[in-house]
Design a protein around this motif. Structure first.
Motif, PDB file in Angstrom:
ATOM      1  N   THR A 129       2.419  50.443 -27.320  1.00 35.35           N
ATOM      2  CA  THR A 129       3.753  50.313 -26.743  1.00 35.35           C
ATOM      3  C   THR A 129       3.941  48.888 -26.237  1.00 35.35           C
ATOM      4  O   THR A 129       3.116  48.395 -25.473  1.00 35.35           O
ATOM      5  CB  THR A 129       3.936  51.319 -25.581  1.00 35.35           C
ATOM      6  OG1 THR A 129       3.729  52.635 -26.093  1.00 35.35           O
ATOM      7  CG2 THR A 129       5.321  51.228 -24.990  1.00 35.35           C
ATOM      8  N   PHE A 130       5.003  48.246 -26.701  1.00 33.00           N
ATOM      9  CA  PHE A 130       5.299  46.871 -26.292  1.00 33.00           C
ATOM     10  C   PHE A 130       6.336  46.906 -25.174  1.00 33.00           C
ATOM     11  O   PHE A 130       7.492  47.277 -25.404  1.00 33.00           O
ATOM     12  CB  PHE A 130       5.837  46.057 -27.473  1.00 33.00           C
ATOM     13  CG  PHE A 130       6.102  44.624 -27.125  1.00 33.00           C
ATOM     14  CD1 PHE A 130       5.099  43.672 -27.245  1.00 33.00           C
ATOM     15  CD2 PHE A 130       7.351  44.216 -26.673  1.00 33.00           C
ATOM     16  CE1 PHE A 130       5.338  42.336 -26.922  1.00 33.00           C
ATOM     17  CE2 PHE A 130       7.600  42.884 -26.343  1.00 33.00           C
ATOM     18  CZ  PHE A 130       6.587  41.955 -26.465  1.00 33.00           C
ATOM     19  N   PRO A 131       5.953  46.522 -23.945  1.00 32.87           N
ATOM     20  CA  PRO A 131       6.904  46.517 -22.832  1.00 32.87           C
ATOM     21  C   PRO A 131       7.898  45.359 -22.974  1.00 32.87           C
ATOM     22  O   PRO A 131       7.488  44.210 -23.135  1.00 32.87           O
ATOM     23  CB  PRO A 131       6.033  46.315 -21.590  1.00 32.87           C
ATOM     24  CG  PRO A 131       4.616  46.314 -22.056  1.00 32.87           C
ATOM     25  CD  PRO A 131       4.609  46.135 -23.533  1.00 32.87           C
ATOM     26  N   LEU A 132       9.170  45.674 -22.910  1.00 35.82           N
ATOM     27  CA  LEU A 132      10.187  44.623 -23.018  1.00 35.82           C
ATOM     28  C   LEU A 132      10.160  43.692 -21.809  1.00 35.82           C
ATOM     29  O   LEU A 132      10.725  42.606 -21.855  1.00 35.82           O
ATOM     30  CB  LEU A 132      11.575  45.231 -23.219  1.00 35.82           C
ATOM     31  CG  LEU A 132      11.761  45.825 -24.621  1.00 35.82           C
ATOM     32  CD1 LEU A 132      12.981  46.734 -24.667  1.00 35.82           C
ATOM     33  CD2 LEU A 132      11.850  44.733 -25.667  1.00 35.82           C
ATOM     34  N   THR A 163      11.960  28.478 -22.189  1.00 33.01           N
ATOM     35  CA  THR A 163      12.809  29.170 -23.158  1.00 33.01           C
ATOM     36  C   THR A 163      11.926  29.981 -24.097  1.00 33.01           C
ATOM     37  O   THR A 163      11.710  31.155 -23.885  1.00 33.01           O
ATOM     38  CB  THR A 163      13.688  28.163 -23.930  1.00 33.01           C
ATOM     39  OG1 THR A 163      12.850  27.132 -24.468  1.00 33.01           O
ATOM     40  CG2 THR A 163      14.729  27.553 -23.030  1.00 33.01           C
ATOM     41  N   VAL A 164      11.382  29.350 -25.104  1.00 29.21           N
ATOM     42  CA  VAL A 164      10.491  30.021 -26.055  1.00 29.21           C
ATOM     43  C   VAL A 164       9.247  29.161 -26.219  1.00 29.21           C
ATOM     44  O   VAL A 164       9.209  28.017 -25.790  1.00 29.21           O
ATOM     45  CB  VAL A 164      11.183  30.245 -27.420  1.00 29.21           C
ATOM     46  CG1 VAL A 164      12.292  31.270 -27.314  1.00 29.21           C
ATOM     47  CG2 VAL A 164      11.704  28.940 -27.993  1.00 29.21           C
ATOM     48  N   ASP A 165       8.232  29.720 -26.876  1.00 29.01           N
ATOM     49  CA  ASP A 165       6.975  28.999 -27.053  1.00 29.01           C
ATOM     50  C   ASP A 165       7.065  27.890 -28.101  1.00 29.01           C
ATOM     51  O   ASP A 165       6.403  26.865 -27.970  1.00 29.01           O
ATOM     52  CB  ASP A 165       5.867  29.968 -27.482  1.00 29.01           C
ATOM     53  CG  ASP A 165       5.471  30.941 -26.377  1.00 29.01           C
ATOM     54  OD1 ASP A 165       5.610  30.584 -25.193  1.00 29.01           O
ATOM     55  OD2 ASP A 165       5.018  32.052 -26.710  1.00 29.01           O
ATOM     56  N   TYR A 166       7.858  28.119 -29.158  1.00 32.54           N
ATOM     57  CA  TYR A 166       7.883  27.183 -30.284  1.00 32.54           C
ATOM     58  C   TYR A 166       9.307  26.941 -30.749  1.00 32.54           C
ATOM     59  O   TYR A 166      10.148  27.843 -30.727  1.00 32.54           O
ATOM     60  CB  TYR A 166       7.084  27.752 -31.467  1.00 32.54           C
ATOM     61  CG  TYR A 166       5.629  27.930 -31.156  1.00 32.54           C
ATOM     62  CD1 TYR A 166       4.716  26.894 -31.354  1.00 32.54           C
ATOM     63  CD2 TYR A 166       5.147  29.128 -30.642  1.00 32.54           C
ATOM     64  CE1 TYR A 166       3.370  27.051 -31.049  1.00 32.54           C
ATOM     65  CE2 TYR A 166       3.806  29.294 -30.334  1.00 32.54           C
ATOM     66  CZ  TYR A 166       2.930  28.252 -30.541  1.00 32.54           C
ATOM     67  OH  TYR A 166       1.608  28.406 -30.231  1.00 32.54           O
ATOM     68  N   VAL A 214       9.219  40.124 -22.420  1.00 33.80           N
ATOM     69  CA  VAL A 214      10.233  39.171 -22.876  1.00 33.80           C
ATOM     70  C   VAL A 214      11.244  39.057 -21.740  1.00 33.80           C
ATOM     71  O   VAL A 214      11.700  40.061 -21.211  1.00 33.80           O
ATOM     72  CB  VAL A 214      10.946  39.664 -24.155  1.00 33.80           C
ATOM     73  CG1 VAL A 214      11.934  38.639 -24.649  1.00 33.80           C
ATOM     74  CG2 VAL A 214       9.938  40.026 -25.236  1.00 33.80           C
ATOM     75  N   HIS A 215      11.540  37.839 -21.353  1.00 33.31           N
ATOM     76  CA  HIS A 215      12.443  37.644 -20.222  1.00 33.31           C
ATOM     77  C   HIS A 215      13.886  37.507 -20.694  1.00 33.31           C
ATOM     78  O   HIS A 215      14.146  37.042 -21.803  1.00 33.31           O
ATOM     79  CB  HIS A 215      12.022  36.410 -19.423  1.00 33.31           C
ATOM     80  CG  HIS A 215      10.611  36.505 -18.932  1.00 33.31           C
ATOM     81  ND1 HIS A 215      10.243  37.315 -17.881  1.00 33.31           N
ATOM     82  CD2 HIS A 215       9.470  35.933 -19.375  1.00 33.31           C
ATOM     83  CE1 HIS A 215       8.942  37.222 -17.694  1.00 33.31           C
ATOM     84  NE2 HIS A 215       8.446  36.393 -18.592  1.00 33.31           N
ATOM     85  N   GLU A 216      14.792  37.919 -19.826  1.00 29.44           N
ATOM     86  CA  GLU A 216      16.213  37.893 -20.190  1.00 29.44           C
ATOM     87  C   GLU A 216      16.669  36.500 -20.613  1.00 29.44           C
ATOM     88  O   GLU A 216      17.411  36.346 -21.573  1.00 29.44           O
ATOM     89  CB  GLU A 216      17.075  38.417 -19.035  1.00 29.44           C
ATOM     90  CG  GLU A 216      18.522  38.533 -19.436  1.00 29.44           C
ATOM     91  CD  GLU A 216      19.281  39.582 -18.646  1.00 29.44           C
ATOM     92  OE1 GLU A 216      20.383  39.913 -19.070  1.00 29.44           O
ATOM     93  OE2 GLU A 216      18.754  40.068 -17.616  1.00 29.44           O
ATOM     94  N   ASP A 243       8.773  33.066 -30.055  1.00 28.61           N
ATOM     95  CA  ASP A 243       7.852  33.268 -28.962  1.00 28.61           C
ATOM     96  C   ASP A 243       6.691  34.097 -29.478  1.00 28.61           C
ATOM     97  O   ASP A 243       6.864  34.926 -30.379  1.00 28.61           O
ATOM     98  CB  ASP A 243       8.549  34.003 -27.811  1.00 28.61           C
ATOM     99  CG  ASP A 243       8.002  33.577 -26.470  1.00 28.61           C
ATOM    100  OD1 ASP A 243       8.219  32.418 -26.086  1.00 28.61           O
ATOM    101  OD2 ASP A 243       7.348  34.403 -25.802  1.00 28.61           O
ATOM    102  N   ALA A 244       5.504  33.859 -28.951  1.00 26.99           N
ATOM    103  CA  ALA A 244       4.299  34.578 -29.347  1.00 26.99           C
ATOM    104  C   ALA A 244       3.901  35.526 -28.218  1.00 26.99           C
ATOM    105  O   ALA A 244       3.820  35.116 -27.064  1.00 26.99           O
ATOM    106  CB  ALA A 244       3.172  33.591 -29.627  1.00 26.99           C
ATOM    107  N   LYS A 245       3.668  36.787 -28.579  1.00 24.17           N
ATOM    108  CA  LYS A 245       3.307  37.800 -27.586  1.00 24.17           C
ATOM    109  C   LYS A 245       2.108  38.590 -28.078  1.00 24.17           C
ATOM    110  O   LYS A 245       1.983  38.866 -29.266  1.00 24.17           O
ATOM    111  CB  LYS A 245       4.469  38.783 -27.364  1.00 24.17           C
ATOM    112  CG  LYS A 245       5.774  38.144 -26.928  1.00 24.17           C
ATOM    113  CD  LYS A 245       5.706  37.610 -25.530  1.00 24.17           C
ATOM    114  CE  LYS A 245       7.062  37.062 -25.082  1.00 24.17           C
ATOM    115  NZ  LYS A 245       6.965  36.412 -23.787  1.00 24.17           N
TER     116      LYS A 245
END
Length: 182
Positions: A85-88, A62-65, A91-93, A77-79
């Motif tokens: 440019t941040f590619p979407l 799900t998420v990191d934290y 982040v997963h649907e 979530d940490a990215k």
């Protein structure tokens, strides 16, 4: 399905900083945040050490934290991003849907994005992520630019707290309170 020794550990430096920040928050009784481990299935072991050398992720995480800050449920979530440019696609649907459902239950969801070349970190409220995500789903850009970020969400370091995300989180909560009163 991704591999454990591939791209899945790109954000480990950021995560180490966040983990240390969360330890300090916990020691100071400011927050209780846990890192959610990603379940893996070992495929190959080093016969000498018994260490995992190849593994596959069991399921989508799900998420990191996830945790609570002064009684407020939070997930994030940490990215890391090496360019402007941040590619979407980072982040997963299923993560967006989890964060959306989390917010619908009264929690606060967000991303922490580290722009490694700029040496800057930003708090991205879920509502902003959702706007970028919906724009993509409607046929728009599959990314967002550094210029599109609201720079007032920059995360500063404070002493031993390298990723002091409680300040932008407090601002996020205040802005929600302001909207609810209207």
């Amino acid at each position: 399905m991704g591999t454990w020794n591939g791209h899945g550990l790109r954000g480990s430096t950021l995560e180490e900083l966040i983990n240390r920040t969360n330890e300090i928050y916990g020691e100071r009784k400011l927050a209780l945040i846990q890192k959610i481990p990603t379940p893996i299935t070992p495929v190959q072991l080093d016969s000498g050490t018994g260490r995992i050398t190849l593994a596959y992720f069991d399921q989508q995480s799900t998420v990191d934290y996830i945790g609570a800050v002064q009684g407020v449920p939070v997930c994030f979530d940490a990215k890391e991003c090496a360019k402007d440019t941040f590619p979407l696609a980072n982040v997963h649907e299923h993560q967006v849907e989890f964060m959306r459902a989390f917010e619908e239950q009264g929690g606060v969801a967000f991303l922490i994005i580290s722009y490694t070349q700029k040496r800057e970190m930003y708090y991205l409220p879920f509502r902003n992520l959702s706007w970028f995500w919906d724009r993509m789903k409607d046929g728009g850009r599959k990314s967002f630019t550094f210029e599109e970020l609201d720079k007032t969400w920059k995360i500063e370091s404070k002493g031993a707290i390298f990723v002091h995300y409680l300040e932008p989180l407090a601002r996020d909560l205040e802005s929600r309170d302001d909207t609810e009163e209207l």
